[in-house]
Write a protein that holds these residues in place. Structure first.
Motif, mmCIF file in Angstrom:
data_model
loop_
_atom_site.group_PDB
_atom_site.id
_atom_site.type_symbol
_atom_site.label_atom_id
_atom_site.label_comp_id
_atom_site.label_asym_id
_atom_site.label_seq_id
_atom_site.Cartn_x
_atom_site.Cartn_y
_atom_site.Cartn_z
ATOM 1 N N LEU A 20 32.712 38.227 46.527
ATOM 2 C CA LEU A 20 32.851 39.678 46.421
ATOM 3 C C LEU A 20 33.777 40.295 47.454
ATOM 4 O O LEU A 20 33.985 41.504 47.466
ATOM 5 C CB LEU A 20 31.465 40.326 46.535
ATOM 6 C CG LEU A 20 30.507 40.004 45.398
ATOM 7 C CD1 LEU A 20 29.155 40.645 45.651
ATOM 8 C CD2 LEU A 20 31.070 40.435 44.061
ATOM 9 N N THR A 21 34.352 39.484 48.336
ATOM 10 C CA THR A 21 35.236 40.010 49.370
ATOM 11 C C THR A 21 36.379 40.794 48.741
ATOM 12 O O THR A 21 37.078 40.307 47.863
ATOM 13 C CB THR A 21 35.795 38.858 50.231
ATOM 14 O OG1 THR A 21 34.697 38.167 50.815
ATOM 15 C CG2 THR A 21 36.709 39.382 51.318
ATOM 16 N N LYS A 22 36.499 42.043 49.156
ATOM 17 C CA LYS A 22 37.537 42.963 48.668
ATOM 18 C C LYS A 22 37.492 43.190 47.154
ATOM 19 O O LYS A 22 38.503 43.520 46.536
ATOM 20 C CB LYS A 22 38.925 42.500 49.091
ATOM 21 C CG LYS A 22 39.109 42.482 50.593
ATOM 22 C CD LYS A 22 40.500 42.090 50.976
ATOM 23 C CE LYS A 22 40.618 42.073 52.494
ATOM 24 N NZ LYS A 22 41.942 41.741 52.946
ATOM 25 N N SER A 23 36.322 43.013 46.562
ATOM 26 C CA SER A 23 36.230 43.192 45.116
ATOM 27 C C SER A 23 35.799 44.593 44.719
ATOM 28 O O SER A 23 35.903 44.956 43.554
ATOM 29 C CB SER A 23 35.266 42.171 44.510
ATOM 30 O OG SER A 23 33.960 42.398 44.983
ATOM 31 N N PHE A 24 35.327 45.405 45.667
ATOM 32 C CA PHE A 24 34.948 46.783 45.382
ATOM 33 C C PHE A 24 35.732 47.719 46.287
ATOM 34 O O PHE A 24 36.096 47.361 47.402
ATOM 35 C CB PHE A 24 33.451 47.020 45.636
ATOM 36 C CG PHE A 24 32.556 46.316 44.668
ATOM 37 C CD1 PHE A 24 32.336 46.821 43.396
ATOM 38 C CD2 PHE A 24 31.909 45.150 45.025
ATOM 39 C CE1 PHE A 24 31.500 46.176 42.505
ATOM 40 C CE2 PHE A 24 31.076 44.495 44.144
ATOM 41 C CZ PHE A 24 30.868 45.005 42.880
ATOM 42 N N ALA A 25 35.947 48.923 45.800
ATOM 43 C CA ALA A 25 36.599 49.964 46.597
ATOM 44 C C ALA A 25 36.040 51.309 46.150
ATOM 45 O O ALA A 25 35.515 51.438 45.039
ATOM 46 C CB ALA A 25 38.107 49.931 46.390
ATOM 47 N N PHE A 63 32.609 53.797 42.594
ATOM 48 C CA PHE A 63 33.260 52.580 43.012
ATOM 49 C C PHE A 63 34.138 52.070 41.888
ATOM 50 O O PHE A 63 33.900 52.330 40.723
ATOM 51 C CB PHE A 63 32.220 51.512 43.363
ATOM 52 C CG PHE A 63 31.363 51.899 44.520
ATOM 53 C CD1 PHE A 63 31.824 51.737 45.823
ATOM 54 C CD2 PHE A 63 30.111 52.428 44.324
ATOM 55 C CE1 PHE A 63 31.041 52.102 46.888
ATOM 56 C CE2 PHE A 63 29.321 52.791 45.384
ATOM 57 C CZ PHE A 63 29.784 52.629 46.680
ATOM 58 N N ILE A 64 35.146 51.332 42.269
ATOM 59 C CA ILE A 64 35.968 50.619 41.300
ATOM 60 C C ILE A 64 35.971 49.149 41.696
ATOM 61 O O ILE A 64 35.632 48.799 42.827
ATOM 62 C CB ILE A 64 37.415 51.172 41.244
ATOM 63 C CG1 ILE A 64 38.081 51.088 42.622
ATOM 64 C CG2 ILE A 64 37.431 52.583 40.707
ATOM 65 C CD1 ILE A 64 39.554 51.435 42.611
ATOM 66 N N LYS A 65 36.324 48.318 40.750
ATOM 67 C CA LYS A 65 36.379 46.880 41.010
ATOM 68 C C LYS A 65 37.800 46.403 40.724
ATOM 69 O O LYS A 65 38.114 45.968 39.625
ATOM 70 C CB LYS A 65 35.352 46.148 40.152
ATOM 71 C CG LYS A 65 35.120 44.742 40.605
ATOM 72 C CD LYS A 65 33.889 44.149 39.974
ATOM 73 C CE LYS A 65 33.718 42.762 40.543
ATOM 74 N NZ LYS A 65 32.912 41.919 39.742
ATOM 75 N N PRO A 66 38.678 46.486 41.739
ATOM 76 C CA PRO A 66 40.090 46.163 41.531
ATOM 77 C C PRO A 66 40.381 44.671 41.448
ATOM 78 O O PRO A 66 41.481 44.280 41.104
ATOM 79 C CB PRO A 66 40.780 46.767 42.754
ATOM 80 C CG PRO A 66 39.735 46.777 43.802
ATOM 81 C CD PRO A 66 38.430 46.980 43.079
ATOM 82 N N LYS A 67 39.410 43.837 41.767
ATOM 83 C CA LYS A 67 39.634 42.397 41.802
ATOM 84 C C LYS A 67 38.644 41.696 40.875
ATOM 85 O O LYS A 67 37.448 41.959 40.927
ATOM 86 C CB LYS A 67 39.440 41.894 43.239
ATOM 87 C CG LYS A 67 39.517 40.411 43.415
ATOM 88 C CD LYS A 67 39.206 40.035 44.868
ATOM 89 C CE LYS A 67 38.693 38.621 44.956
ATOM 90 N NZ LYS A 67 38.178 38.302 46.278
ATOM 91 N N TYR A 68 39.156 40.832 40.014
ATOM 92 C CA TYR A 68 38.275 40.044 39.158
ATOM 93 C C TYR A 68 37.487 39.075 40.021
ATOM 94 O O TYR A 68 38.022 38.462 40.949
ATOM 95 C CB TYR A 68 39.072 39.258 38.105
ATOM 96 C CG TYR A 68 38.194 38.273 37.375
ATOM 97 C CD1 TYR A 68 37.368 38.704 36.343
ATOM 98 C CD2 TYR A 68 38.145 36.938 37.757
ATOM 99 C CE1 TYR A 68 36.528 37.817 35.700
ATOM 100 C CE2 TYR A 68 37.309 36.049 37.117
ATOM 101 C CZ TYR A 68 36.499 36.490 36.083
ATOM 102 O OH TYR A 68 35.655 35.606 35.453
ATOM 103 N N THR A 69 36.208 38.922 39.710
ATOM 104 C CA THR A 69 35.377 37.933 40.390
ATOM 105 C C THR A 69 34.599 37.141 39.363
ATOM 106 O O THR A 69 34.328 37.624 38.265
ATOM 107 C CB THR A 69 34.369 38.599 41.350
ATOM 108 O OG1 THR A 69 33.553 39.514 40.610
ATOM 109 C CG2 THR A 69 35.074 39.342 42.473
ATOM 110 N N ASN A 70 34.264 35.938 39.728
ATOM 111 C CA ASN A 70 33.399 35.143 38.866
ATOM 112 C C ASN A 70 32.020 35.790 38.835
ATOM 113 O O ASN A 70 31.606 36.413 39.814
ATOM 114 C CB ASN A 70 33.276 33.713 39.405
ATOM 115 C CG ASN A 70 34.568 32.959 39.296
ATOM 116 O OD1 ASN A 70 35.248 33.029 38.276
ATOM 117 N ND2 ASN A 70 34.942 32.247 40.343
#
Length: 86
Positions: free
Chosen positions: A22-27, A1-8
């Motif tokens: 976490l919406t759309k935070s993993f791919a 998996f990758i985490k293309p979006k920063y999340t708190n």
């Protein structure tokens, strides 16, 4: 998996905000999308609400894996169910 979006950090959020954080935070990493994984093991440091696993589970439903296992270093008031048929 990758985490293309920063999340708190999940630990900084109330339960009601963790899933949407976490919406759309993993791919799934494109480098591995074509590999034929039959079983996967997912490791995480801690589970509180299960939000991370719910998001990852949705991604895995689109993959070719037959089973996946979740391994935790710590668990706080969470009951997880297995997708393993046995």
């Amino acid at each position: 998996f990758i985490k293309p979006k920063y999340t708190n950090p999940q630990s900084s959020l109330p339960k009601s905000k963790r899933q949407s954080n976490l919406t759309k935070s993993f791919a799934i990493n494109k480098k591995y999308q074509t590999l034929d994984f039959k079983q996967l093991i997912i490791f995480d440091d801690i589970a509180t609400t299960g939000s991370t696993f719910k998001v990852i589970s949705k991604l895995l439903k689109t993959s070719q894996s037959d089973y996946y296992y979740i391994c935790l270093a710590a668990n706080t008031r969470l009951t997880l169910t297995s997708n393993h048929p046995g």
